[in-house]
Scaffold this active site. Structure first.
Site, mmCIF file in Angstrom:
data_model
loop_
_atom_site.group_PDB
_atom_site.id
_atom_site.type_symbol
_atom_site.label_atom_id
_atom_site.label_comp_id
_atom_site.label_asym_id
_atom_site.label_seq_id
_atom_site.Cartn_x
_atom_site.Cartn_y
_atom_site.Cartn_z
ATOM 1 N N ASP A 129 -11.617 3.327 -5.363
ATOM 2 C CA ASP A 129 -11.267 1.918 -5.179
ATOM 3 C C ASP A 129 -11.912 1.405 -3.896
ATOM 4 O O ASP A 129 -11.763 2.011 -2.835
ATOM 5 C CB ASP A 129 -9.747 1.754 -5.109
ATOM 6 C CG ASP A 129 -9.316 0.317 -5.382
ATOM 7 O OD1 ASP A 129 -10.123 -0.453 -5.945
ATOM 8 O OD2 ASP A 129 -8.177 -0.026 -5.039
ATOM 9 N N HIS A 136 -9.199 -11.210 0.706
ATOM 10 C CA HIS A 136 -8.026 -10.332 0.634
ATOM 11 C C HIS A 136 -7.923 -9.502 1.912
ATOM 12 O O HIS A 136 -6.860 -9.413 2.532
ATOM 13 C CB HIS A 136 -8.125 -9.417 -0.589
ATOM 14 C CG HIS A 136 -7.110 -8.308 -0.607
ATOM 15 N ND1 HIS A 136 -5.787 -8.506 -0.938
ATOM 16 C CD2 HIS A 136 -7.226 -6.986 -0.315
ATOM 17 C CE1 HIS A 136 -5.134 -7.349 -0.853
ATOM 18 N NE2 HIS A 136 -5.985 -6.404 -0.482
ATOM 19 N N GLU A 201 -2.510 -5.715 -7.800
ATOM 20 C CA GLU A 201 -3.762 -6.134 -7.161
ATOM 21 C C GLU A 201 -4.745 -6.503 -8.260
ATOM 22 O O GLU A 201 -5.030 -5.696 -9.157
ATOM 23 C CB GLU A 201 -4.334 -5.017 -6.267
ATOM 24 C CG GLU A 201 -3.452 -4.766 -5.046
ATOM 25 C CD GLU A 201 -4.111 -3.914 -3.972
ATOM 26 O OE1 GLU A 201 -5.035 -3.140 -4.299
ATOM 27 O OE2 GLU A 201 -3.688 -4.029 -2.801
ATOM 28 N N GLU A 203 -8.165 -6.908 -9.657
ATOM 29 C CA GLU A 203 -9.482 -6.342 -9.361
ATOM 30 C C GLU A 203 -10.334 -6.315 -10.624
ATOM 31 O O GLU A 203 -9.831 -6.386 -11.738
ATOM 32 C CB GLU A 203 -9.350 -4.886 -8.855
ATOM 33 C CG GLU A 203 -8.432 -4.719 -7.664
ATOM 34 C CD GLU A 203 -8.544 -3.347 -6.999
ATOM 35 O OE1 GLU A 203 -9.545 -2.630 -7.262
ATOM 36 O OE2 GLU A 203 -7.642 -2.999 -6.224
ATOM 37 N N ASP A 235 -4.443 -2.438 -9.619
ATOM 38 C CA ASP A 235 -4.094 -1.343 -8.700
ATOM 39 C C ASP A 235 -2.656 -1.578 -8.218
ATOM 40 O O ASP A 235 -2.425 -2.086 -7.127
ATOM 41 C CB ASP A 235 -5.091 -1.339 -7.532
ATOM 42 C CG ASP A 235 -4.754 -0.313 -6.474
ATOM 43 O OD1 ASP A 235 -4.047 0.651 -6.780
ATOM 44 O OD2 ASP A 235 -5.221 -0.494 -5.327
ATOM 45 N N ARG A 239 4.270 -1.607 -1.659
ATOM 46 C CA ARG A 239 3.917 -1.975 -0.286
ATOM 47 C C ARG A 239 4.778 -1.275 0.758
ATOM 48 O O ARG A 239 4.308 -1.015 1.872
ATOM 49 C CB ARG A 239 4.023 -3.487 -0.098
ATOM 50 C CG ARG A 239 3.146 -4.312 -1.012
ATOM 51 C CD ARG A 239 1.676 -4.022 -0.803
ATOM 52 N NE ARG A 239 0.853 -4.850 -1.682
ATOM 53 C CZ ARG A 239 -0.429 -4.610 -1.916
ATOM 54 N NH1 ARG A 239 -1.037 -3.583 -1.352
ATOM 55 N NH2 ARG A 239 -1.111 -5.401 -2.722
ATOM 56 N N GLN A 242 3.591 2.205 1.045
ATOM 57 C CA GLN A 242 2.257 2.146 1.667
ATOM 58 C C GLN A 242 2.365 1.983 3.188
ATOM 59 O O GLN A 242 1.692 2.669 3.947
ATOM 60 C CB GLN A 242 1.490 0.974 1.049
ATOM 61 C CG GLN A 242 0.031 0.864 1.472
ATOM 62 C CD GLN A 242 -0.681 -0.295 0.763
ATOM 63 O OE1 GLN A 242 -0.103 -0.974 -0.084
ATOM 64 N NE2 GLN A 242 -1.935 -0.519 1.104
ATOM 65 N N LYS A 255 -0.007 4.164 -4.304
ATOM 66 C CA LYS A 255 -1.001 3.646 -5.242
ATOM 67 C C LYS A 255 -1.169 4.540 -6.471
ATOM 68 O O LYS A 255 -1.561 4.052 -7.536
ATOM 69 C CB LYS A 255 -2.373 3.571 -4.540
ATOM 70 C CG LYS A 255 -2.411 2.684 -3.302
ATOM 71 C CD LYS A 255 -2.710 1.263 -3.669
ATOM 72 C CE LYS A 255 -3.100 0.441 -2.453
ATOM 73 N NZ LYS A 255 -3.457 -0.930 -2.842
ATOM 74 N N THR A 259 -2.550 3.101 -12.375
ATOM 75 C CA THR A 259 -3.582 2.069 -12.310
ATOM 76 C C THR A 259 -3.836 1.641 -13.745
ATOM 77 O O THR A 259 -4.027 2.491 -14.612
ATOM 78 C CB THR A 259 -4.885 2.621 -11.694
ATOM 79 O OG1 THR A 259 -4.598 3.160 -10.404
ATOM 80 C CG2 THR A 259 -5.940 1.530 -11.562
ATOM 81 N N GLU A 377 -0.048 -11.280 -0.507
ATOM 82 C CA GLU A 377 -0.689 -12.463 0.067
ATOM 83 C C GLU A 377 0.071 -13.736 -0.293
ATOM 84 O O GLU A 377 0.275 -14.618 0.546
ATOM 85 C CB GLU A 377 -2.132 -12.561 -0.427
ATOM 86 C CG GLU A 377 -3.024 -11.439 0.081
ATOM 87 C CD GLU A 377 -4.283 -11.324 -0.748
ATOM 88 O OE1 GLU A 377 -5.253 -12.031 -0.449
ATOM 89 O OE2 GLU A 377 -4.289 -10.527 -1.701
HETATM 90 CA CA CA Z 1 -6.865 -1.839 -4.410
#
Ligand code: CA
Length: 432
Positions: A129, A136, A201, A203, A235, A239, A242, A255, A259, A377
């Site tokens: 990744d 971002h 996420e 992507e 993804d 949080r 993380q 993570k 996925t 975000e």
């Molecule tokens: Ca990612």
């Protein structure tokens, strides 16, 4: 080498499969490849409108040299073929699905998409990744380092890390909320339990076609030829796990619990009409180092892909109301590094890429507030909760929430093509 458009991109070309004409994702100009389950058996298919063509059943209509690779349960063997074969297959499929004289021979091998389940299109050896979404990276960085949101390396190095291939699943797989170590700022000790700040996420994923031998980097001028196609990639990210675990070695259990990818591989050939020049770097930014710089990539390395994320809560699904759109934006404006630069950088130390490897771009957020690609975000780390269209409020994902990614391409003189969707519903964490 810049590839040229051919008759398969002709906007006037129509299919005898009625649902393909005007289809928002899968007109005859797209022809993405995927793997579906016929009974319990995975088979390679090509999407056309609401249907797909079973390529192993239709093998007699294709070049005999392709038969073995296209009769496999995954696309890996096919991806190892030369890009010339990719294009030849595309031209053959386009002819079979557009020429009315072929209808009688081809139609028996069509399968309705609604009647079958999709499968991962490849056996993924490795998943990496990246972090090329500069807005971002800036938005997230600002939450932790208001004075210096981007690290000094960002504009020199396409940042990435090695992910986990075993937990990549095709769209529709349940998203089981992970348990893990969490510690709020007001807590003195961590505890083990369900993630409290589950996020997504938005992507794009790159599927590697031909690989490179260990020790032999892919030059930037050849890198695009090693990308067989693209998909949507989510993804999923916890949080709170993380924040507690990521220093000093980066993302791990926050993570690798899941996925998700969209089932259809939109080929690099199908995307040719939607290529354009890479956006100019802002004044004062460093030029890419020579191993990441190529005139053709500068001229055609950006992809006009519109990307969206939507949320359908359990209450919305019960009331049959439309999902709430969380974001809408353009992928090329979000990417500081091109797909070719990603591949060239990944192999620049001699690291070998293999057919079917999956590479995520990193979260793609736009410069404005409409295109933020994660709840981290949108809710600014939970500080500004979001009110949804039905009045519900979210800072992060709750059990029962369905997150849906979609993408499509439009350009003057071209027929719109799309990626389909990549979705998943959040399920409660296992009891601890
Ligand atoms: Ca990612």
């Amino acid at each position: 080498m810049v590839q040229r458009l051919d008759e398969t991109h002709d906007p006037a070309r129509r299919s005898w499969v009625d649902s393909a004409n005007g289809h928002f994702d899968f007109p005859v100009q797209n022809l993405p490849l995927g793997v579906f389950l016929r009974g319990d058996e995975p088979r390679i298919g090509c999407a056309i409108g609401d249907h797909m063509l079973d390529l192993s059943a239709a093998a007699g209509l294709l070049d005999p040299a392709w038969q073995r690779a296209l009769s496999q349960p995954v696309l890996n063997d096919w991806l190892a073929h030369s890009p010339g074969d990719d294009r030849a297959l595309r031209r053959r499929l386009s002819a079979l699905l557009s020429d009315p004289a072929q209808r009688a021979a081809v139609e028996p091998h069509l399968v309705k998409q609604a009647d079958v389940a999709m499968h991962l299109p490849v056996r993924i050896g490795d998943y990496t990744d990246f972090y090329v979404g500069i807005h971002h990276a800036t938005n997230i960085g600002r939450q932790f380092r208001p004075d210096q949101p981007l690290m000094p390396n960002y504009k020199y190095v396409p940042i990435g890390y090695h992910g986990r291939a075993s937990s990549v699943r095709v769209s529709g797989a349940p998203v089981i909320r992970p348990n893990g170590q969490r510690k709020r700022p007001d807590e003195t000790e961590p505890s083990y339990g369900p993630a409290r700040r589950l996020d997504y996420e938005l992507e794009l994923g790159l599927w590697i076609g031909r690989g490179n031998a260990l020790g032999e980097p892919v030059p930037i001028g050849e890198a695009a030829q090693h990308i067989a196609g693209y998909c949507l990639l989510n993804d999923w990210s916890a949080r709170d796990l993380q924040a507690w675990e990521y220093q000093p070695l980066g993302p791990f259990l926050a993570k690798n619990f899941l996925t998700s990818v969209s089932p259809w591989m939109v080929t690099s050939d199908a995307l040719l009409p939607f290529r354009s020049a890479i956006p100019e770097r802002p004044a004062g930014d460093p030029a890419p180092l020579p191993y990441l710089d190529d005139a053709d990539d500068r001229a055609t390395g950006a992809l006009a892909i519109t990307i969206e994320a939507s949320l359908a809560t359990a209450a919305m699904r019960a009331a049959r109301t439309a999902p709430h759109r969380l974001s809408h934006g353009e992928a090329d404006a979000a990417m500081y590094w091109s797909a070719a630069q990603i591949v060239a950088h990944h192999s620049s130390n001699g690291c070998n890429l293999s057919p079917g490897d999956l590479i995520g771009t990193g979260t793609l957020s736009t410069a404005n507030d409409d295109g933020r690609g994660s709840l981290m975000e949108i809710s600014q780390g939970g500080a500004t909760p979001l009110t949804l269209s039905n009045g519900e409020v979210r800072s992060f994902l709750e059990d029962g929430d369905e997150l849906i990614l979609s993408a499509w391409c439009e350009a003057p003189g071209a027929v719109r093509i799309g990626f389909g969707t990549c979705s998943g519903i959040v399920m409660p964490a296992p009891a601890t």
